[in-house]
Motif scaffolding. Structure first.
Motif, PDB file in Angstrom:
ATOM      1  N   SER A 164      18.836 -16.986  81.101  1.00 33.28           N
ATOM      2  CA  SER A 164      19.282 -15.855  81.901  1.00 33.28           C
ATOM      3  C   SER A 164      18.778 -14.542  81.298  1.00 33.28           C
ATOM      4  O   SER A 164      18.562 -14.424  80.091  1.00 33.28           O
ATOM      5  N   ILE A 165      18.574 -13.582  82.168  1.00 33.27           N
ATOM      6  CA  ILE A 165      18.031 -12.290  81.733  1.00 33.27           C
ATOM      7  C   ILE A 165      19.158 -11.271  81.807  1.00 33.27           C
ATOM      8  O   ILE A 165      19.877 -11.215  82.813  1.00 33.27           O
ATOM      9  N   THR A 166      19.284 -10.495  80.755  1.00 35.21           N
ATOM     10  CA  THR A 166      20.265  -9.416  80.797  1.00 35.21           C
ATOM     11  C   THR A 166      19.531  -8.098  80.687  1.00 35.21           C
ATOM     12  O   THR A 166      18.846  -7.832  79.698  1.00 35.21           O
ATOM     13  N   ILE A 167      19.628  -7.314  81.731  1.00 36.59           N
ATOM     14  CA  ILE A 167      19.062  -5.972  81.690  1.00 36.59           C
ATOM     15  C   ILE A 167      20.246  -5.016  81.643  1.00 36.59           C
ATOM     16  O   ILE A 167      21.160  -5.126  82.468  1.00 36.59           O
ATOM     17  N   PRO A 168      20.288  -4.134  80.682  1.00 38.24           N
ATOM     18  CA  PRO A 168      21.445  -3.241  80.566  1.00 38.24           C
ATOM     19  C   PRO A 168      21.663  -2.466  81.867  1.00 38.24           C
ATOM     20  O   PRO A 168      20.715  -1.976  82.475  1.00 38.24           O
TER      21      PRO A 168
ATOM     22  N   PRO B 178      23.735  -6.547  86.585  1.00 34.73           N
ATOM     23  CA  PRO B 178      24.374  -7.837  86.331  1.00 34.73           C
ATOM     24  C   PRO B 178      23.368  -8.845  85.764  1.00 34.73           C
ATOM     25  O   PRO B 178      22.185  -8.772  86.045  1.00 34.73           O
ATOM     26  N   THR B 179      23.872  -9.764  84.954  1.00 32.64           N
ATOM     27  CA  THR B 179      23.004 -10.770  84.327  1.00 32.64           C
ATOM     28  C   THR B 179      22.403 -11.672  85.411  1.00 32.64           C
ATOM     29  O   THR B 179      23.089 -12.062  86.355  1.00 32.64           O
ATOM     30  N   ILE B 180      21.115 -11.955  85.246  1.00 29.19           N
ATOM     31  CA  ILE B 180      20.462 -12.865  86.184  1.00 29.19           C
ATOM     32  C   ILE B 180      20.532 -14.257  85.583  1.00 29.19           C
ATOM     33  O   ILE B 180      19.927 -14.533  84.548  1.00 29.19           O
ATOM     34  N   ASN B 181      21.312 -15.110  86.237  1.00 32.00           N
ATOM     35  CA  ASN B 181      21.472 -16.461  85.715  1.00 32.00           C
ATOM     36  C   ASN B 181      20.711 -17.421  86.610  1.00 32.00           C
ATOM     37  O   ASN B 181      20.981 -17.530  87.799  1.00 32.00           O
TER      38      ASN B 181
ATOM     39  N   SER C 286      22.683 -20.339  88.437  1.00 34.36           N
ATOM     40  CA  SER C 286      23.705 -20.086  89.438  1.00 34.36           C
ATOM     41  C   SER C 286      23.233 -20.440  90.838  1.00 34.36           C
ATOM     42  O   SER C 286      23.951 -21.045  91.609  1.00 34.36           O
TER      43      SER C 286
END
Lengths: 340, 287, 253, 397
Positions: A157-161, A164-167, A170
């Motif tokens: 998953s990618i978290t960009i500040p 929302p986190t891209i999972n 999901s």
């Protein structure tokens, strides 16, 4: 103006750019209209095979009809998944690694392959493809053999500040966007290469390798370069496929799969950059629509192929050209002839 | 008993080679004369086997007669295929590839829909097993060996000795030149395709007795046929003998020393190396 | 010597197509290479330009040994050539045919081409200029956008010459440049060859049509892969050996 | 007529055919959709077409009996079948279609091990109850990580145990056994299990012959195996083409000892492929539809199959079994939720199968007790005839 872009006039280019932008925006909005996860899956598969088919065409325009392309895809897929599984590397790293490894093997196989041309090249490449698939069977401790490899990690998953986190687990939508971006990126590179001096040299070699070398084009070098580029993107497509599908079997990369990729390109039309894109889209999506025909479904696939061969000599993409020429002829006929 | 194994292996090599040669013969003929890689050969081979099965087992007529009828029927199918599917695209490599691949898909699906995919076998043409001092050969394999040899010889003699054959040879050397000489190329193409398909039907029927019948029986044999023809060299019918022997020798001896998937890899590597040394194949014309 | 061959030999399976050929071309001249059919003229061309590997002997160009090098490397050294049959890129337009042939000067790297960097664009613009100049030189500007395969034969021959010019050759090897042309076309082609020479390009040509020999400073006659005479057209015409080679009789005129 | 014209007519005909055969989309209010994953085309379709027919029979059977009763409500079963096209990609696509398009929570099917795995990669994360017919004992295929997968009937490992037990009984003189197995990645596991069982029974493993998946002619591998002088030969998982061909070659080469197969396979088909002369002293995990010793359920299915398809095959029975079991599980759980069903089934000790009473097992062998161990039928081929042997009770702890 750059080599390869002489013909069209300036105004047309502007319309083209708008059309492309519109198409890409439409593709980006697609998940809003499609709520069926299954069709999203089909689109993702189409995107993956589009990369593979376009990279196959890159090899094809250099006069090399390779029947090993799916094997290179598989090579990328297995290398990426083995590194991600066994060494816990992140897929963001292993996907390019899969591409590079396919490229390395492509170059290693490519140098001896420059000894042979045309149909002989196709045949030896066929054996190279079979050998790569056989290799996957030999190292079944890592590849799982024919039973298949599972437990391939999905994309992390990618978290960009601030967002929302891209999972990726999901739903399939993040995957769709990932592959759409990847496809656009890969196709831009392939398009740029094709419309550059390098692409012209590839096409020149395909038309006459004698003339090409007489004007200083390094035939072997450019052919290996085409293989390297093509195999790299095939490896990328395969690696992406591995982390999406999360299960691999070597039978997915055998002779019939390579032939399938070739069919995508040939049915779409080799003359245009968009041929393989159209071919893949039609040949992946239409049979899925006709899935309910069950045992009769193969007739749809075969029927499309025959339709194209009989009525569209230049492939589906060539159809537009055909219609255009017919239209132009029609207009010309209507014009009063000059009396000179 | 090493000697027993060795003797049996020699027999295995010969029998397997004759199977391969029989399958590759029609494929090589089309490649030589029409200059096309007829991928549909594998499917035509399967159809031939099924026709023979339907006649021999379902209808219940004499087996050899059904083999003959299958040959004729598939030969006629060949005429049809040549007229409708091959002739318009002979000069266009890309389209012929797509057409022949489409034919595979359609013929397989047709058999799957009409006859079903239940695995069948045609009863032995020559029942019984020949045994001598630890070596055994089944009657069917022996028959294949004989028929394969006879057909190979017959095809070579046909090409060398008859007028039609010589015209085929002329076309294979230079089809445009032959047409200028007044040879009716299309007639020769039709005859060649009919013969090639009939040969495929014989191969399919015999393989249906030695191995088994399924709609997908041609998939692996197609690759084998391509391997043989390329090894032999494009345009060489006699070379099929050597190509078949080499491939038969590889496939029949390697499993004794190497097990499982590694046999495939070793065999393929040997073929690739052979082809890189002689790209035009063992008996092909200079590239 | 600008271009010379020393004991150049080529065997095709025991048969010598070229045997111990000694010939030389000086810078700036037009040399005609003539001989009966099958004398090995085209083989000599193929040997010089690297399409065939010599079985023996050496080829020196500008003092450097170029025997057995790859064709594209020889092209890079400044040896351009045309082919007997009008080989060209049939799916490219005339202009693209020429543009494609600019591979050596200026050269772009893979990354430049991929990202279409400003330097790449500059080079491409320069190439377009140059290509236009060549088009004017050979007089093909009128058929600029015609596909190679749709071009009439005479134009195709001119195009092959134009294409060879794109590598900025120091010597140009023309294989039957006027074969199959009409009288009008021949005169035009000869004027083009004159123009090319006037730009300082050395020319070695093979031709059956003796009309073109009026252009040549010197003629080399070969038969069975060996030189049998050399000199001006008049000198050669008197040579007994040449008569014999061409007509099989010594007393033929 | 021009080829184009002929072709156009053919295309039109097919188009018309396709339109005519389009299924009508009838939706009954109370139906339980159950997915079916089978290969109707491509690799594996030779057996799975008949398994799919069997599954269709079971659907009809349940609905005829009044469907399922859950908490007083009647449900009809609707079997939605998707074609896996004989490839792993096809399996993934078909499973995705079932789960997300048809919204099924229960899926029956998948036989070929690589498709079991591929379909599982979609079905497991979606928490879909999976009733699988066969596996080859690979830990990656079936184990604690696949909590929603149930093995509905004895598979290779159980078949191998039953076959070795029967070998001991019928051929007491045999001392060593050779094992022939496709080199498909399952070799390390099956080889180990076979050796364990065989040595524990006092057998010696003469050799393990591995054949490449592309093998057309089995003569070389049989030559190699026979050179090790085995007294009996066992086949691991295979399919009729391979098993029949190998049996034929083994007999042709003069081997007289017993030969047996460990997987559930059609004995009639094997006999057809091997030929009557070669079909002797061979036994395999299969039922004999003509024997009076069959369970009432098998007799019933046979009648139904003959009525509907003209001829009954062992594969019909195999395909019937999963829904037969599912009916009991649903009625026990009184729910259609896959997680509830999974928990209920996991706690069940016994379950009735069409092959007779089954016990749940497999915890020690596979790491999960989701295996239905039912009596394992043994059928022999003797002198060119199919001969019913007996039911062997087999249990995977």
């Amino acid at each position: 103006m750059v080599a390869g872009e002489h013909a069209p006039s300036g105004g047309r280019n502007w319309i083209k750019t708008v059309a492309y932008a519109g198409l890409i925006i439409l593709l980006f909005l697609l998940p809003l209209f499609v709520d069926s996860v299954y069709y999203l899956h089909t689109f993702i598969i189409t995107l993956i095979y589009t990369i593979a088919a376009c990279s196959l065409r890159t090899i094809l325009i250099s006069g090399q009809l390779s029947i090993a392309h799916a094997a290179f895809m598989g090579l990328g897929a297995y290398v990426s998944s083995i590194f991600a599984r066994e060494l816990n590397w992140t897929p963001w790293l292993t996907i390019p690694l899969g591409g590079v490894s396919a490229m390395v093997v492509g170059v290693l196989a490519g140098y001896p392959l420059t000894r042979v041309r045309a149909i002989y090249f196709s045949m030896v490449s066929l054996f190279v493809g079979l050998a790569i698939v056989a290799l996957m069977g030999v190292f079944q401790k890592y590849t799982g053999g024919d039973i298949g490899l599972i437990g391939i990690p999905p994309l992390p998953s990618i978290t960009i500040p601030g967002l929302p986190t891209i999972n990726f687990l999901s739903s399939k939508i993040p995957y769709y966007y990932f592959f759409l971006l990847l496809t656009v990126f890969c196709l831009m590179i392939l398009h740029s290469l094709e419309n550059s001096r390098i692409g012209m040299s590839w096409k020149a070699i395909a038309q006459s390798y004698l003339v090409a070398s007489s004007v200083g084009i390094n035939e072997a070098g450019f052919r290996v370069l085409a293989l390297a580029v093509g195999c790299f993107f095939a490896g990328i497509a395969g690696a992406g496929y591995a982390h999406y599908n999360m299960v691999l079997t070597r039978s997915s990369f055998g002779f019939l799969s390579s032939v399938n990729l070739l069919i995508y390109v040939l049915v779409g039309g080799t003359g245009s950059f968009f041929g393989p894109i159209i071919g893949t889209t039609v040949l992946v999506i239409v049979p899925e629509i006709f899935r309910w025909l069950k045992t009769f479904a193969p007739f749809v696939f075969g029927g499309i192929m025959l339709l194209v061969v009989f009525f569209m000599p230049q492939g589906i993409a060539g159809l537009f050209e055909q219609v255009k020429t017919k239209f132009l002829h029609f207009q010309e006929r209507k014009k009063p002839r000059d009396v000179s | 008993m090493i000697s027993d194994v060795a003797a049996q292996t020699v027999v295995n090599v010969l029998m397997l080679s004759s199977i391969y040669i029989l399958v590759a013969l029609g494929f090589a003929l089309l490649l030589t004369v029409l200059g096309i890689l007829n991928f549909a050969h594998a499917a035509i081979y399967m159809v031939g086997g099924y026709i023979c099965y339907q006649l021999a087992v379902v209808v219940g007529i004499n087996q050899w007669a059904s083999l003959l009828i299958s040959m004729i029927a598939v030969g006629l199918l060949g005429l049809f295929l040549e007229r409708v599917f091959f002739r318009p695209f002979l000069k266009d490599m890309n389209r012929i590839v797509v057409v022949t691949l489409a034919l595979i898909i359609i013929l397989q699906a047709t058999i799957n829909v009409t006859v079903g995919s239940y695995i069948r076998r045609i009863p032995s043409f020559v029942p019984g097993v020949l045994r001598f001092s630890g070596v055994s050969v089944s009657g069917d394999r022996l028959a294949t060996f004989v028929i394969g040899g006879v057909l190979l010889l017959a095809v070579i003699l046909f090409i060398r000795k008859t007028k039609t054959g010589l015209q085929m040879l002329a076309i294979s050397q230079d089809s445009d030149g032959a047409a200028l000489q007044g040879i009716k190329t299309h007639r020769i193409f039709a005859v060649t395709t009919a013969i090639g398909c009939a040969l495929a039907a014989v191969a399919g029927s015999l393989m249906g007795a030695i191995l088994s019948l399924s709609p997908f029986m041609g998939d692996i044999m197609l690759v084998k046929a391509i391997e043989i023809v390329i090894l032999a060299g494009i345009g060489s019918i006699g070379g099929v003998l050597i190509g078949g022997l080499i491939l038969g020798a590889l496939d029949a001896t390697l499993p004794l020393f190497i097990s499982g998937s590694a046999t495939d890899l070793t065999g393929l590597c040997i073929i690739i190396i052979l082809l890189l040394i002689r790209p035009q194949g063992l008996f092909g014309r200079e590239v | 010597m600008f271009l010379e061959t020393k004991e150049l030999t080529k065997n095709f399976g025991g048969l010598a197509a070229v045997f111990q050929l000694e010939m030389s071309v000086r810078e700036g001249e037009i040399v005609g290479l003539i001989g009966p059919n099958g004398a090995g003229k085209t083989t000599v061309f193929n040997l010089i330009t690297g399409f065939l590997r010599p079985s023996g002997g050496r080829i020196l160009f500008d003092g450097k040994d170029i025997s057995g090098k790859k064709p594209h490397l020889i092209a890079k050294m400044g040896i351009g050539r045309t082919f007997q049959l009008a080989y060209l890129f049939p799916e490219f337009t005339v202009f693209e045919n020429i543009v494609t042939s600019f591979n050596l000067y200026p050269k772009s790297s893979f990354w430049e081409a991929l990202f279409k960097t400003p330097s790449y664009r500059r080079k491409e613009l320069y190439i377009l200029e140059q290509a236009k100049e060549i088009l004017y030189l050979v007089g093909l500007e009128g058929v600029k956008n015609v596909l190679g395969r749709n071009l009439p034969h005479g134009y195709q021959k001119l195009l092959t010459m134009a294409r060879a010019l794109a590598i900025k050759p120091r010597i140009l090897l023309l294989d039957e440049p006027i074969a199959g042309m009409s009288l009008e076309e021949i005169n035009y082609a000869m004027s083009v060859i004159e123009k090319i020479r006037s730009q300082g390009v050395t020319i070695l040509l093979v031709e059956h049509n003796m009309r073109i020999m009026t252009l040549c400073d010197r003629v080399i006659v070969i038969n069975f892969g060996n030189k049998i005479a050399e000199g001006s057209m008049e000198e050669v015409r008197q040579n007994q050996e040449v008569m014999k080679a061409y007509f099989g009789r010594e007393d033929a005129a | 007529m021009k080829p184009r014209g002929i072709f156009a007519i053919v295309v039109c005909l097919f188009g018309a055919l396709a339109l005519l055969t389009q299924p009508c989309l009838a939706g009954e209010p109370k139906t339980l959709k159950v997915g079916g994953l089978f290969c109707l085309t491509g690799f594996g379709s030779s057996a799975e077409t008949y398994i799919a027919q069997g599954a269709k029979l079971s659907e009809e059977w349940i609905n005829e009996k009044g469907g399922l009763t859950i908490k007083g409500e009647k449900y009809k079963v609707e079997l939605v079948m998707e074609d896996m096209k004989g490839t792993a990609d096809g399996a993934v696509a078909a499973a995705t279609k079932l789960v997300y398009d048809h919204k099924v929570k229960i899926v029956i099917g998948t036989v070929v091990p690589f498709m079991v795995q591929a379909a599982g990669s979609v079905l497991e994360p979606a928490k879909v109850l999976r009733l699988v017919l066969y596996n080859c004992g690979m830990p990656s295929e079936y184990g604690p990580q696949t909590p929603y997968m149930f093995l509905t009937y004895d598979s290779t490992i159980e078949g191998m145990r039953a076959a070795l037990d029967y070998l001991k009984e019928a051929y007491p003189k045999v001392k060593n056994v050779a094992y022939i197995i496709p080199d498909d990645g399952s070799v390390p596991y099956l080889d180990k299990l076979f050796r364990e069982k065989a040595t524990s029974m006092g057998y010696e493993v003469a050799t393990v012959g591995k054949w490449a998946m592309t093998t057309q002619d089995f003569s070389p591998i049989i030559t190699k195996v026979l050179a090790s002088k085995p007294e009996a030969i066992a086949f691991a998982n295979g399919w009729p083409q391979a098993t029949g061909s190998m049996l034929k070659i083994i007999r042709d080469m003069g081997f007289k000892g017993p030969v047996f197969g460990c997987n559930y396979d059609d004995a009639y088909q094997i006999m057809e492929i091997a030929g009557k002369e070669a079909s002797t002293d061979f036994f395999i995990h299969q039922i004999d539809l003509d024997s009076p010793d069959m369970t009432p359920m098998i007799k019933e299915i046979k009648k139904r199959a003959e009525a509907k398809y003209g001829k009954a095959y062992g594969m019909h029975i195999w395909g019937f079994n999963p829904l037969y079991e599912l009916k009991q599980v649903i009625e026990a759980a009184q729910s259609t939720d896959s997680t509830v069903l999974k928990d209920t089934w996991g706690k069940m000790k016994t379950i009735d199968t069409v092959y007779g009473p089954g016990r749940m097992g497999g915890l020690k062998t596979y790491g999960i007790n989701h295996t239905v161990c039912a009596p394992c039928p043994i059928v022999a081929l003797m002198a060119g005839k199919v001969k019913w042997v007996k039911w062997v009770d087999v249990y995977s702890p």
